[in-house]
Design a protein around this motif. Structure first.
Motif, mmCIF file in Angstrom:
data_model
loop_
_atom_site.group_PDB
_atom_site.id
_atom_site.type_symbol
_atom_site.label_atom_id
_atom_site.label_comp_id
_atom_site.label_asym_id
_atom_site.label_seq_id
_atom_site.Cartn_x
_atom_site.Cartn_y
_atom_site.Cartn_z
ATOM 1 N N MET A 1 82.755 68.068 5.145
ATOM 2 C CA MET A 1 82.404 66.708 5.515
ATOM 3 C C MET A 1 81.335 66.744 6.602
ATOM 4 O O MET A 1 81.396 67.565 7.508
ATOM 5 N N GLY A 2 80.436 65.832 6.500
ATOM 6 C CA GLY A 2 79.404 65.721 7.514
ATOM 7 C C GLY A 2 79.906 64.962 8.732
ATOM 8 O O GLY A 2 80.926 64.280 8.695
ATOM 9 N N TYR A 8 85.179 55.091 9.141
ATOM 10 C CA TYR A 8 86.273 54.551 9.942
ATOM 11 C C TYR A 8 86.346 55.218 11.308
ATOM 12 O O TYR A 8 86.595 54.562 12.323
ATOM 13 N N LEU A 9 86.133 56.518 11.343
ATOM 14 C CA LEU A 9 86.132 57.231 12.613
ATOM 15 C C LEU A 9 84.972 56.767 13.488
ATOM 16 O O LEU A 9 85.140 56.520 14.683
ATOM 17 N N LEU A 10 83.798 56.627 12.894
ATOM 18 C CA LEU A 10 82.639 56.161 13.655
ATOM 19 C C LEU A 10 82.847 54.745 14.177
ATOM 20 O O LEU A 10 82.490 54.428 15.313
ATOM 21 N N ALA A 11 83.441 53.870 13.348
ATOM 22 C CA ALA A 11 83.729 52.507 13.787
ATOM 23 C C ALA A 11 84.751 52.510 14.918
ATOM 24 O O ALA A 11 84.635 51.735 15.873
ATOM 25 N N ILE A 13 85.234 54.937 17.139
ATOM 26 C CA ILE A 13 84.562 55.438 18.341
ATOM 27 C C ILE A 13 83.683 54.347 18.939
ATOM 28 O O ILE A 13 83.680 54.132 20.158
ATOM 29 N N ALA A 14 82.938 53.637 18.091
ATOM 30 C CA ALA A 14 82.078 52.557 18.578
ATOM 31 C C ALA A 14 82.915 51.454 19.223
ATOM 32 O O ALA A 14 82.557 50.923 20.291
ATOM 33 N N GLY A 15 84.035 51.104 18.594
ATOM 34 C CA GLY A 15 84.913 50.082 19.161
ATOM 35 C C GLY A 15 85.493 50.508 20.493
ATOM 36 O O GLY A 15 85.603 49.706 21.429
ATOM 37 N N GLU A 16 85.877 51.776 20.607
ATOM 38 C CA GLU A 16 86.420 52.294 21.853
ATOM 39 C C GLU A 16 85.379 52.239 22.965
ATOM 40 O O GLU A 16 85.682 51.836 24.096
#
Length: 75
Positions: A1-2, A8-11, A13-16
């Motif tokens: 995986m890149g 979902y993980l990126l979202a 992290i951005a939300g955090e």
């Protein structure tokens, strides 16, 4: 995986990061939680640490994969 393949993980992290910024920068939350923004010098000092953690985890994964490929397979 890149690195950028898990939306979902990126979202998350951005939300955090957004939530942390609101808690530190918005005046009502600063007063309620007793938070304060770090000086710029401290933020710059902390900048490389996520990359160090990510890089060391990638190195660990690489070493595990290499060790598993070096062990003889039964049969």
């Amino acid at each position: 995986m890149g690195v950028l393949s898990n939306r979902y993980l990126l979202a998350g992290i951005a939300g955090e990061l957004l939530l942390a910024a609101v808690f530190v920068c918005a005046s009502p939350f600063r007063k309620l939680l007793g938070t304060a923004a770090l000086p710029t010098g401290d933020l710059l000092l902390l900048l490389p640490y996520p990359f160090i953690v990510w890089g060391s985890d990638e190195l660990r994964r690489h070493l595990i994969r290499r060790r598993e490929s070096d062990t003889p397979q039964p049969g």
